[in-house]
Motif scaffolding. Structure first.
Motif, PDB file in Angstrom:
ATOM      1  N   ARG A 398       0.967  -0.949   0.112  1.00 38.82           N
ATOM      2  CA  ARG A 398       0.074  -0.207  -0.151  1.00 38.82           C
ATOM      3  C   ARG A 398       1.370   1.544  -0.105  1.00 38.82           C
ATOM      4  N   ASN A 399       2.506   1.182  -0.059  1.00 43.61           N
ATOM      5  CA  ASN A 399       3.223   2.848   0.300  1.00 43.61           C
ATOM      6  C   ASN A 399       3.067   2.181  -1.124  1.00 43.61           C
ATOM      7  N   HIS A 400       2.975   2.125  -2.277  1.00 50.87           N
ATOM      8  CA  HIS A 400       3.670   2.575  -3.106  1.00 50.87           C
ATOM      9  C   HIS A 400       2.991   3.597  -4.169  1.00 50.87           C
ATOM     10  N   PRO A 401       3.318   4.443  -4.704  1.00 41.83           N
ATOM     11  CA  PRO A 401       2.225   5.101  -5.270  1.00 41.83           C
ATOM     12  C   PRO A 401       1.837   4.878  -6.714  1.00 41.83           C
ATOM     13  N   SER A 402       2.728   3.464  -7.245  1.00 34.88           N
ATOM     14  CA  SER A 402       2.564   3.809  -8.368  1.00 34.88           C
ATOM     15  C   SER A 402       1.001   2.877  -8.874  1.00 34.88           C
ATOM     16  N   ILE A 403       0.972   2.024  -7.562  1.00 33.58           N
ATOM     17  CA  ILE A 403      -0.757   1.225  -6.922  1.00 33.58           C
ATOM     18  C   ILE A 403      -1.808   2.584  -7.298  1.00 33.58           C
ATOM     19  N   LEU A 404      -2.197   1.988  -8.430  1.00 37.22           N
ATOM     20  CA  LEU A 404      -3.780   3.272  -8.501  1.00 37.22           C
ATOM     21  C   LEU A 404      -4.627   2.041  -7.878  1.00 37.22           C
ATOM     22  N   PHE A 405      -5.150   1.207  -8.536  1.00 38.70           N
ATOM     23  CA  PHE A 405      -6.511   0.260  -7.593  1.00 38.70           C
ATOM     24  C   PHE A 405      -6.016  -0.970  -7.095  1.00 38.70           C
ATOM     25  N   TRP A 406      -6.456  -1.581  -6.595  1.00 39.30           N
ATOM     26  CA  TRP A 406      -6.517  -2.278  -6.333  1.00 39.30           C
ATOM     27  C   TRP A 406      -7.889  -3.649  -6.837  1.00 39.30           C
ATOM     28  N   SER A 407      -6.789  -5.143  -7.243  1.00 31.28           N
ATOM     29  CA  SER A 407      -8.141  -6.127  -8.166  1.00 31.28           C
ATOM     30  C   SER A 407      -8.412  -7.406  -7.451  1.00 31.28           C
ATOM     31  N   ILE A 408      -9.846  -7.432  -6.682  1.00 33.79           N
ATOM     32  CA  ILE A 408      -9.874  -8.540  -6.060  1.00 33.79           C
ATOM     33  C   ILE A 408     -10.031  -9.519  -7.527  1.00 33.79           C
ATOM     34  N   GLY A 409     -10.522  -9.639  -8.463  1.00 33.99           N
ATOM     35  CA  GLY A 409     -10.513 -11.027  -9.280  1.00 33.99           C
ATOM     36  C   GLY A 409     -10.163 -10.642 -10.748  1.00 33.99           C
ATOM     37  N   ASN A 410     -10.405 -11.799 -11.027  1.00 39.30           N
ATOM     38  CA  ASN A 410     -10.312 -11.989 -12.210  1.00 39.30           C
ATOM     39  C   ASN A 410     -11.277 -12.905 -13.332  1.00 39.30           C
ATOM     40  N   GLU A 411     -12.219 -12.779 -13.890  1.00 37.68           N
ATOM     41  CA  GLU A 411     -13.541 -13.518 -14.355  1.00 37.68           C
ATOM     42  C   GLU A 411     -13.352 -14.752 -13.217  1.00 37.68           C
ATOM     43  N   VAL A 412     -13.546 -14.158 -12.586  1.00 36.22           N
ATOM     44  CA  VAL A 412     -14.050 -15.388 -10.743  1.00 36.22           C
ATOM     45  C   VAL A 412     -15.571 -16.167 -10.938  1.00 36.22           C
ATOM     46  N   LYS A 413     -15.073 -17.098 -11.251  1.00 30.59           N
ATOM     47  CA  LYS A 413     -16.050 -18.897 -11.143  1.00 30.59           C
ATOM     48  C   LYS A 413     -16.948 -18.950 -10.419  1.00 30.59           C
ATOM     49  N   LYS A 414     -18.479 -18.612 -10.855  1.00 35.37           N
ATOM     50  CA  LYS A 414     -19.403 -18.260  -9.429  1.00 35.37           C
ATOM     51  C   LYS A 414     -19.219 -17.325  -8.554  1.00 35.37           C
ATOM     52  N   ALA A 415     -18.770 -16.428  -9.511  1.00 35.66           N
ATOM     53  CA  ALA A 415     -18.942 -15.252  -8.421  1.00 35.66           C
ATOM     54  C   ALA A 415     -20.410 -15.280  -7.783  1.00 35.66           C
ATOM     55  N   THR A 416     -19.947 -14.547  -6.197  1.00 39.49           N
ATOM     56  CA  THR A 416     -21.047 -13.856  -5.282  1.00 39.49           C
ATOM     57  C   THR A 416     -20.816 -12.539  -5.128  1.00 39.49           C
ATOM     58  N   PRO A 417     -22.385 -12.126  -4.985  1.00 38.26           N
ATOM     59  CA  PRO A 417     -21.892 -10.748  -4.593  1.00 38.26           C
ATOM     60  C   PRO A 417     -21.481 -10.494  -3.070  1.00 38.26           C
ATOM     61  N   GLU A 418     -21.760 -11.978  -2.875  1.00 34.00           N
ATOM     62  CA  GLU A 418     -21.507 -11.765  -0.868  1.00 34.00           C
ATOM     63  C   GLU A 418     -20.216 -11.747  -0.922  1.00 34.00           C
ATOM     64  N   THR A 419     -19.432 -12.505  -1.454  1.00 34.21           N
ATOM     65  CA  THR A 419     -17.944 -12.727  -1.692  1.00 34.21           C
ATOM     66  C   THR A 419     -17.146 -11.283  -1.833  1.00 34.21           C
ATOM     67  N   GLU A 420     -17.722 -10.937  -2.554  1.00 34.35           N
ATOM     68  CA  GLU A 420     -16.969  -9.658  -3.538  1.00 34.35           C
ATOM     69  C   GLU A 420     -17.128  -8.348  -2.875  1.00 34.35           C
ATOM     70  N   LYS A 421     -18.522  -8.828  -1.750  1.00 36.64           N
ATOM     71  CA  LYS A 421     -18.610  -7.402  -0.668  1.00 36.64           C
ATOM     72  C   LYS A 421     -18.207  -7.643   1.043  1.00 36.64           C
ATOM     73  N   LYS A 422     -17.291  -8.771   0.740  1.00 35.80           N
ATOM     74  CA  LYS A 422     -16.585  -9.337   1.680  1.00 35.80           C
ATOM     75  C   LYS A 422     -15.163  -8.699   1.638  1.00 35.80           C
ATOM     76  N   LEU A 423     -14.617  -9.713   0.342  1.00 35.72           N
ATOM     77  CA  LEU A 423     -13.019  -8.910   0.061  1.00 35.72           C
ATOM     78  C   LEU A 423     -12.920  -7.494  -0.118  1.00 35.72           C
ATOM     79  N   TYR A 424     -13.782  -6.433  -0.616  1.00 37.14           N
ATOM     80  CA  TYR A 424     -13.998  -5.001  -0.899  1.00 37.14           C
ATOM     81  C   TYR A 424     -14.072  -4.491   1.161  1.00 37.14           C
ATOM     82  N   ASP A 425     -15.069  -4.863   1.328  1.00 38.44           N
ATOM     83  CA  ASP A 425     -15.124  -4.392   2.726  1.00 38.44           C
ATOM     84  C   ASP A 425     -13.317  -4.459   3.998  1.00 38.44           C
ATOM     85  N   PHE A 426     -13.007  -5.967   3.901  1.00 36.46           N
ATOM     86  CA  PHE A 426     -11.558  -6.218   4.250  1.00 36.46           C
ATOM     87  C   PHE A 426     -10.384  -5.457   4.167  1.00 36.46           C
ATOM     88  N   ILE A 427     -10.532  -4.753   2.326  1.00 31.57           N
ATOM     89  CA  ILE A 427      -9.594  -4.287   1.774  1.00 31.57           C
ATOM     90  C   ILE A 427      -9.484  -2.562   2.405  1.00 31.57           C
TER      91      ILE A 427
END
Ligand code: GAL
Length: 805
Positions: A398-427
């Protein structure tokens, strides 16, 4: 005189800091003198196990790339058909009496994968994740004299990822020695506000209440020239885990002006300095809106990005820092300003390079979540481990100025809004300053930025989405997406068969006509194929091998949509694995190939993304066609017009077309083809291709000439086969043998040919389309160190380099 005093005081300040670091916080290199053996070895972790016959190695070490490509290897198309398995590592090290009153921590930057770590026969723990640091406190297990750390790596179940992952202790390791009371380096978080305020968050460990009043802290900020520009003393009462410092007109960080500051925390007990730790950071102000796009420090930005995988081609995943430096600079020269770490955290020095040369990063942690995408991938361990791993990831980066955004996944199989929110809130618990995205998140409910992958490449897909959801911010996490083989040409357009139609469309039984009408059409360059070649694994470099949408259509769409913040091409550099079938070890997705050589698309991007006047011409001019055959000759340039000359005779001046390229149909004639472009200042710039004779000699060039023995350095030696007149021979496929003195160790050979399955660690390689490379790492300092390239029937070449300490 004043200047001399100033310099002296700066020097003493520096020396003083070095002394303090050495005394109170030491990071001891733990990379050398490891012992390695393949196999699941009983009792290997025991202190008295007889390891005298084991192979001696240094880490970073990836054993998969040492093996042979074979159809029988279970890693298959995903893992480039390279071997995996189980292996054990051991390292003996001496206890230092200086550690008696200190805290000793071992830190592995990453181990792939399923690693179990032991110290003196005691198990410390098991780590499935192969991309993140592992830390253990060792004190209670250490003994005077010799100690043994042992690591088992279980990569027997494959494929463990959808790409080549490597196997082993493939990143660096260190022993960290601190006072029992010290700053927890993972807690340090430096943020900036309004480009003038710095907030430093930190935690001390080991402080007990009785002694708390003895501690004080000094926070210092240094500028890029190492000059102290701010300082704040904190008494024990003011050590509250957070402090804010103001700076007058600091320099801002952006990809164009990557200005870095250093934040230093010094911890004192009474008058004695007991810890000192530093991190780099930058001032940058990011605004993103669903109408106006991305603004950095008040300037509109479009992300001209590429996705990358973490392997370094022939060196596997044990990638020397300098190899990344070379590759990232090459991308930057193309006009690229952003990279996405698909689909896992990269080695730390990768981000440090992005900070210092100026590249924006979308830092991605996962490919999938609970449901594996490759049979044995991290999905099997996700539920138990995601929290720990996500915390480690955010704190690490998190101290790297180069990092603009975090990404929590890619073409997630069986992605659920619950897990998405969980990861989002955790970050958000660990970083509220960055927005969060996800590769292919059209249905995303919580993410701040909607990531578009392949399907965004359909006709008007972005426009239609924006009309429906005008409040969403759109990013091309994986667009555009086409592929090329360096030096290979086909004049008829070819769509990636797999995607025309794509599997999901077949599943849905969509009509072929419907699919065809959604794809961007790229005209054939000739009614019949001029360069017949039936090998469909190689892809045309005319930019007419298409996965739904070509670069030119992509760029036209990108620059005209004010709400679109840009995207990441799949991919910047070829990577191992994810081929479509044996015997290909990868598909040619890269703008740059596995040998770090640019394909023609590199120059197409450069003409669109870079302001430095340039011109490029393709194809080469040594063809196996009859004289008089009309060959399409293409120029990429950022100048308004260009003129083509065949053997000195003008074939006409042409203006840049709406197709973002200039094309001449040229009746083939041996000789020289030259393109001359004129820029806005009426200065000319040119490039030529010539018909080559027979292979005659080898030319060599290097990535750089002075290496450092210490800094994870590496040198790339590029060999090119030329004719008697120094003209590159585009069909040359001579075997080239590389040699050098004991100052250098060969760590990889490569030529970019996805069908060449010879071992990457031997000292010879066939040229592919006239070129191949060797990569060396320095092992001993020396001046005029020789590197030689020879080949039967060709004149060889020798060059000298210098290796410093
Ligand atoms: C995408 C995927 C990438 C890569 C690419 C190849 O769908 O996200 O990781 O697999 O396809 O075409």
């Amino acid at each position: 005189m004043r200047r001399i005093i100033l310099i002296f005081s700066l020097l003493t300040q520096l020396v003083w800091h070095v002394a303090i670091v050495a005394q109170n916080r030491e990071n001891i290199n733990f990379n050398n003198d490891w012992l390695f053996r393949l196999g699941d070895i009983t009792d290997f972790e025991k202190t008295n196990y007889d390891d005298t016959s084991w192979r001696q190695i240094d880490i970073p070490h990836d054993w998969s790339i040492e093996g042979n490509y074979s159809e029988k290897n279970p890693s298959g198309t995903h893992g480039a058909f390279l071997p995996t398995g189980i292996a054990c590592y051991r390292k003996h090290f001496e206890y230092s009496p200086k550690w008696d009153s200190k805290k000793v921590t071992v830190i592995f930057d990453a181990i792939y994968c399923n690693s179990t770590i032991y110290i003196n026969g005691q198990k410390l723990g098991f780590h499935p994740n192969g991309y993140l640091p592992i830390r253990y406190t060792l004190n209670q297990y250490l003994k005077p004299g010799e100690n043994v750390i042992a690591v088992k790596v279980d990569h027997s179940k494959t494929p463990s990822g959808r790409w080549y992952t490597g196997s082993g202790i493939y990143r660096a390791a260190r022993l960290q020695i601190t006072e029992p009371v010290h700053l927890d380096e993972t807690s340090l978080f430096v943020t900036t506000k309004d480009n003038r305020e710095v907030t430093v968050k930190y935690e001390l460990t080991g402080v007990n209440d009785k002694e708390a009043s003895a501690y004080s802290m000094i926070v210092r900020i240094y500028n890029q020239d190492n000059r102290e520009v701010a300082k704040k003393r904190l008494t024990h009462k003011e050590i509250t885990n957070e402090t804010t410092i103001k700076l007058k007109n600091p320099n801002t960080w952006s990809a164009q002006t990557p200005y870095l500051y250093t934040c230093e925390i010094e911890l004192l007990k009474g008058k004695e300095a007991i810890d000192l730790h530093q991190t780099k950071f930058g001032f940058r102000h990011i605004e993103v809106s669903s109408t106006k796009g991305l603004w950095i420090n008040g300037q509109k930005e479009i992300l001209k990005g590429v996705c990358l995988h973490q392997d370094g081609g022939p060196v596997g995943t044990a990638v020397p820092r300098d190899l990344w430096l070379y590759r990232l600079k090459l991308l930057k020269e193309m006009g690229c300003n952003a990279v996405r770490t698909a689909h896992n955290p990269f080695q730390t020095d990768f981000y440090e390079i992005c900070d210092s040369i100026g590249l924006y990063v979308v830092d991605e942690i996962f490919d999938g979540w609970e449901t594996p995408k490759a049979e044995y991938d991290y999905g099997l361990y996700f539920e138990e481990n995601w929290q720990n791993d996500l915390e480690t990831f955010i704190k690490r980066d998190r101290n790297h100025p180069s990092i603009l955004f975090w990404s929590i996944g890619n073409e997630v199989k069986k992605a659920t809004p619950e897990t998405e929110k969980k990861l989002y809130d955790f970050i958000k618990q660990y970083d509220t300053t960055r927005l969060i995205t996800q590769g292919r998140s059209y249905n995303g409910k919580s993410v701040d930025i909607i990531g578009f992958n392949g399907r965004g490449e359909y006709l008007n897909a972005l426009v239609k989405y924006h009309e429906k959801y005008p409040e969403k911010i759109l990013l091309g996490t994986e667009m555009t997406h086409n592929y090329q083989t360096r030096g290979f040409y086909r004049t008829k357009t070819l769509y990636r068969l797999r995607d025309f139609p794509a599997p999901w469309e077949l599943e849905r039984k969509q009509s072929f006509e419907d699919i065809k009408n959604r794809i961007y059409h790229v005209e054939d360059l000739s009614p019949t194929e001029i360069f017949p070649d039936d090998n469909l694994v190689y892809q045309s470099s005319y930019d007419n091998s298409i996965v739904r949408m070509g670069i030119r259509d992509y760029w036209k769409a990108t620059k005209d949509l004010p709400y679109y913040i840009g995207g990441f091409r799949w991919t910047g550099i070829d990577y191992l694995g994810e081929s479509f079938q044996w015997p290909a070890r990868t598909a040619n997705f890269g703008v740059i190939d596995l040998a770090n050589l640019p394909t023609d698309s590199y120059y197409l991007y450069q003409s669109l993304w870079s302001d430095t006047p340039m011109v490029h011409i393709l194809p080469h001019w040594t063809h196996k066609v009859k004289e008089g055959t009309e060959i399409p000759v293409v120029a990429y340039t950022n100048c308004a017009e260009a003129e083509l000359f065949l053997n000195g005779k003008s074939l006409g001046k042409k203006k840049m077309t709406d197709d973002l390229q200039i094309v001449w149909n040229v009746p083939y004639q041996l000789g020289e083809l030259k393109v001359v472009a004129t820029d806005s200042k009426k200065q000319t710039i040119s490039k030529k291709v010539q018909t080559a004779g027979l292979p005659y000699r080898i030319n060599l060039r290097t990535s750089h000439n002075v290496l450092s023995e210490k800094h994870n350095d590496a040198i790339i030696v590029f060999a090119e086969v030329v004719d008697e007149n120094n003209v590159p021979v585009p069909y040359a496929d001579n075997w080239i043998e590389f040699s050098s003195t004991e100052h250098l160790e060969l760590i990889g050979v490569e030529n970019g040919d996805v069908l060449d399955l010879s071992n990457n660690k031997i000292k010879a390689r066939k040229a592919f389309h006239g070129q191949c490379i060797a990569i060396y790492k320095p092992v001993k300092k020396g001046n005029n160190v020789k590197i030689k390239a020879t080949s039967l029937g060709l004149i060889g070449k020798e060059i000298n380099i210098n290796i410093r300490e």
